[in-house]
Design a protein around this motif. Structure first.
Motif, PDB file in Angstrom:
ATOM      1  N   CYS A  37      -2.657   9.744   5.508  1.00  0.00           N
ATOM      2  CA  CYS A  37      -1.235   9.526   5.232  1.00  0.00           C
ATOM      3  C   CYS A  37      -0.414  10.306   6.258  1.00  0.00           C
ATOM      4  O   CYS A  37      -0.608  11.511   6.406  1.00  0.00           O
ATOM      5  CB  CYS A  37      -0.878   9.984   3.817  1.00  0.00           C
ATOM      6  SG  CYS A  37       0.885   9.864   3.453  1.00  0.00           S
ATOM      7  N   TYR A  40       0.836  -1.190   0.000  1.00  0.00           N
ATOM      8  CA  TYR A  40       0.000   0.000   0.000  1.00  0.00           C
ATOM      9  C   TYR A  40       0.876   1.247   0.000  1.00  0.00           C
ATOM     10  O   TYR A  40       1.786   1.369   0.816  1.00  0.00           O
ATOM     11  CB  TYR A  40      -0.910   0.008   1.232  1.00  0.00           C
ATOM     12  CG  TYR A  40      -1.811  -1.192   1.293  1.00  0.00           C
ATOM     13  CD1 TYR A  40      -2.978  -1.234   0.547  1.00  0.00           C
ATOM     14  CD2 TYR A  40      -1.488  -2.289   2.068  1.00  0.00           C
ATOM     15  CE1 TYR A  40      -3.802  -2.345   0.584  1.00  0.00           C
ATOM     16  CE2 TYR A  40      -2.302  -3.405   2.105  1.00  0.00           C
ATOM     17  CZ  TYR A  40      -3.460  -3.424   1.369  1.00  0.00           C
ATOM     18  OH  TYR A  40      -4.268  -4.513   1.395  1.00  0.00           O
ATOM     19  N   GLU A  79      -0.943  10.229  -3.166  1.00  0.00           N
ATOM     20  CA  GLU A  79      -0.415  11.585  -3.321  1.00  0.00           C
ATOM     21  C   GLU A  79       1.110  11.614  -3.344  1.00  0.00           C
ATOM     22  O   GLU A  79       1.714  12.144  -4.257  1.00  0.00           O
ATOM     23  CB  GLU A  79      -0.932  12.489  -2.189  1.00  0.00           C
ATOM     24  CG  GLU A  79      -2.418  12.675  -2.186  1.00  0.00           C
ATOM     25  CD  GLU A  79      -2.908  13.471  -3.378  1.00  0.00           C
ATOM     26  OE1 GLU A  79      -2.209  14.393  -3.804  1.00  0.00           O
ATOM     27  OE2 GLU A  79      -3.993  13.151  -3.883  1.00  0.00           O
ATOM     28  N   CYS A  80       1.752  11.017  -2.312  1.00  0.00           N
ATOM     29  CA  CYS A  80       3.204  11.144  -2.169  1.00  0.00           C
ATOM     30  C   CYS A  80       3.952   9.849  -2.490  1.00  0.00           C
ATOM     31  O   CYS A  80       5.184   9.835  -2.453  1.00  0.00           O
ATOM     32  CB  CYS A  80       3.564  11.609  -0.760  1.00  0.00           C
ATOM     33  SG  CYS A  80       3.155  10.433   0.547  1.00  0.00           S
ATOM     34  N   VAL A 107       2.234   3.134   3.199  1.00  0.00           N
ATOM     35  CA  VAL A 107       1.273   3.310   4.288  1.00  0.00           C
ATOM     36  C   VAL A 107       0.717   1.939   4.662  1.00  0.00           C
ATOM     37  O   VAL A 107       0.775   0.998   3.874  1.00  0.00           O
ATOM     38  CB  VAL A 107       0.120   4.265   3.891  1.00  0.00           C
ATOM     39  CG1 VAL A 107       0.611   5.678   3.677  1.00  0.00           C
ATOM     40  CG2 VAL A 107      -0.607   3.776   2.663  1.00  0.00           C
ATOM     41  N   LEU A 127      -6.975   8.849   3.030  1.00  0.00           N
ATOM     42  CA  LEU A 127      -6.868   7.578   2.323  1.00  0.00           C
ATOM     43  C   LEU A 127      -8.160   6.766   2.433  1.00  0.00           C
ATOM     44  O   LEU A 127      -8.594   6.154   1.468  1.00  0.00           O
ATOM     45  CB  LEU A 127      -5.704   6.759   2.896  1.00  0.00           C
ATOM     46  CG  LEU A 127      -4.341   7.439   2.883  1.00  0.00           C
ATOM     47  CD1 LEU A 127      -3.332   6.604   3.639  1.00  0.00           C
ATOM     48  CD2 LEU A 127      -3.898   7.664   1.455  1.00  0.00           C
ATOM     49  N   CYS A 144       0.652   5.714  -0.581  1.00  0.00           N
ATOM     50  CA  CYS A 144      -0.217   6.886  -0.646  1.00  0.00           C
ATOM     51  C   CYS A 144      -0.340   7.328  -2.104  1.00  0.00           C
ATOM     52  O   CYS A 144       0.665   7.434  -2.801  1.00  0.00           O
ATOM     53  CB  CYS A 144       0.387   8.008   0.195  1.00  0.00           C
ATOM     54  SG  CYS A 144      -0.511   9.558   0.062  1.00  0.00           S
ATOM     55  N   HIS A 169       2.582  11.212   6.075  1.00  0.00           N
ATOM     56  CA  HIS A 169       3.587  12.051   5.434  1.00  0.00           C
ATOM     57  C   HIS A 169       2.991  13.328   4.850  1.00  0.00           C
ATOM     58  O   HIS A 169       3.508  14.418   5.072  1.00  0.00           O
ATOM     59  CB  HIS A 169       4.307  11.261   4.338  1.00  0.00           C
ATOM     60  CG  HIS A 169       4.877   9.972   4.818  1.00  0.00           C
ATOM     61  ND1 HIS A 169       5.983   9.888   5.614  1.00  0.00           N
ATOM     62  CD2 HIS A 169       4.464   8.697   4.624  1.00  0.00           C
ATOM     63  CE1 HIS A 169       6.249   8.628   5.888  1.00  0.00           C
ATOM     64  NE2 HIS A 169       5.336   7.883   5.308  1.00  0.00           N
ATOM     65  N   CYS A 170       1.912  13.176   4.080  1.00  0.00           N
ATOM     66  CA  CYS A 170       1.349  14.352   3.397  1.00  0.00           C
ATOM     67  C   CYS A 170      -0.065  14.692   3.878  1.00  0.00           C
ATOM     68  O   CYS A 170      -0.679  15.613   3.360  1.00  0.00           O
ATOM     69  CB  CYS A 170       1.345  14.125   1.885  1.00  0.00           C
ATOM     70  SG  CYS A 170       0.216  12.830   1.340  1.00  0.00           S
ATOM     71  N   GLN A 171      -0.594  13.954   4.822  1.00  0.00           N
ATOM     72  CA  GLN A 171      -1.919  14.155   5.414  1.00  0.00           C
ATOM     73  C   GLN A 171      -3.058  14.045   4.400  1.00  0.00           C
ATOM     74  O   GLN A 171      -4.100  14.661   4.545  1.00  0.00           O
ATOM     75  CB  GLN A 171      -2.027  15.500   6.159  1.00  0.00           C
ATOM     76  CG  GLN A 171      -1.310  15.551   7.476  1.00  0.00           C
ATOM     77  CD  GLN A 171       0.176  15.704   7.335  1.00  0.00           C
ATOM     78  OE1 GLN A 171       0.625  16.415   6.448  1.00  0.00           O
ATOM     79  NE2 GLN A 171       0.938  15.046   8.194  1.00  0.00           N
ATOM     80  N   ARG A 208       4.465   7.223  -0.821  1.00  0.00           N
ATOM     81  CA  ARG A 208       5.197   6.631   0.294  1.00  0.00           C
ATOM     82  C   ARG A 208       4.382   5.484   0.868  1.00  0.00           C
ATOM     83  O   ARG A 208       3.160   5.451   0.756  1.00  0.00           O
ATOM     84  CB  ARG A 208       5.461   7.679   1.370  1.00  0.00           C
ATOM     85  CG  ARG A 208       6.459   8.724   0.924  1.00  0.00           C
ATOM     86  CD  ARG A 208       6.805   9.621   2.060  1.00  0.00           C
ATOM     87  NE  ARG A 208       7.810  10.598   1.669  1.00  0.00           N
ATOM     88  CZ  ARG A 208       8.119  11.638   2.397  1.00  0.00           C
ATOM     89  NH1 ARG A 208       7.521  11.858   3.554  1.00  0.00           N
ATOM     90  NH2 ARG A 208       9.044  12.478   1.991  1.00  0.00           N
TER      91      ARG A 208
END
Length: 175
Positions: A115, A99, A103-104, A108, A122, A101, A117-119, A106
């Motif tokens: 997320c 899994y 957006e970024c 999860v 999800l 994210c 990292h980037c909030q 990374r």
């Protein structure tokens, strides 16, 4: 006898010209091998000392140095190493991190709602059963909560068409 002497007298300048042409050809071949070794080692190593050593080897040992360079050079170019490392990283990520994210990109956990990292959002919690569900789902697959105030609804079950059972006889059909 004079014919033989004239033949050799005419042959010596031709051999000299041929020797000069052959020497020039070998010198160009040697220079080309030095240039090729330089370009080859630049594609295979970032280390300046290795590059200097390889070029010096080919430069100082005219044709034997090229053979030694071919034996001692790194087997892969820097670009091939990079592609192989990218492929290994991709395969490792595919195995380890299921899994990521959107957006970024990374990693999860599968039950993360946000997320770290980037909030980015999800998933969401179902108000009916408090389980984590995907943002794109309109109905909770666990409790069938659809967000309406009337409560959950149940899916209609369809009955398939029935087919008459064929009568079975005791006789075995003959062919």
């Amino acid at each position: 006898m004079e014919v033989i002497q004239d033949f050799f007298a005419n042959l010596v300048p031709l051999l000299q010209v041929g020797g000069v042409i052959l020497g020039a050809y070998l010198a160009l071949l040697w220079a080309a091998s030095v240039l090729w070794a330089y370009r080859d080692i630049r594609r295979r190593s970032d280390d300046v000392s290795v590059q200097v050593l390889a070029v010096a080897l080919v430069l100082l040992l005219p044709f034997g140095g090229l053979v030694l360079h071919l034996v001692l050079r790194p087997p892969q170019t820097i670009a091939e190493k990079y592609e192989r490392e990218l492929e290994q990283e991709y395969l490792r990520r595919d195995i380890e991190e299921k899994y990521v994210c959107p957006e970024c990109q990374r990693p999860v956990e599968p039950d993360f709602i946000l997320c770290p990292h980037c909030q980015a959002h999800l998933r969401r919690r179902c108000p009916g059963c408090d389980r984590v569900v995907d943002l794109t789902w309109s109905v909770c697959p666990y409790c069938t909560y659809d967000g309406s105030t009337a409560g959950s609804r149940e899916a209609a079950t369809l009955v398939g068409p029935s087919y008459p059972v064929l009568a079975q006889s005791d006789e075995v059909p003959r062919r």
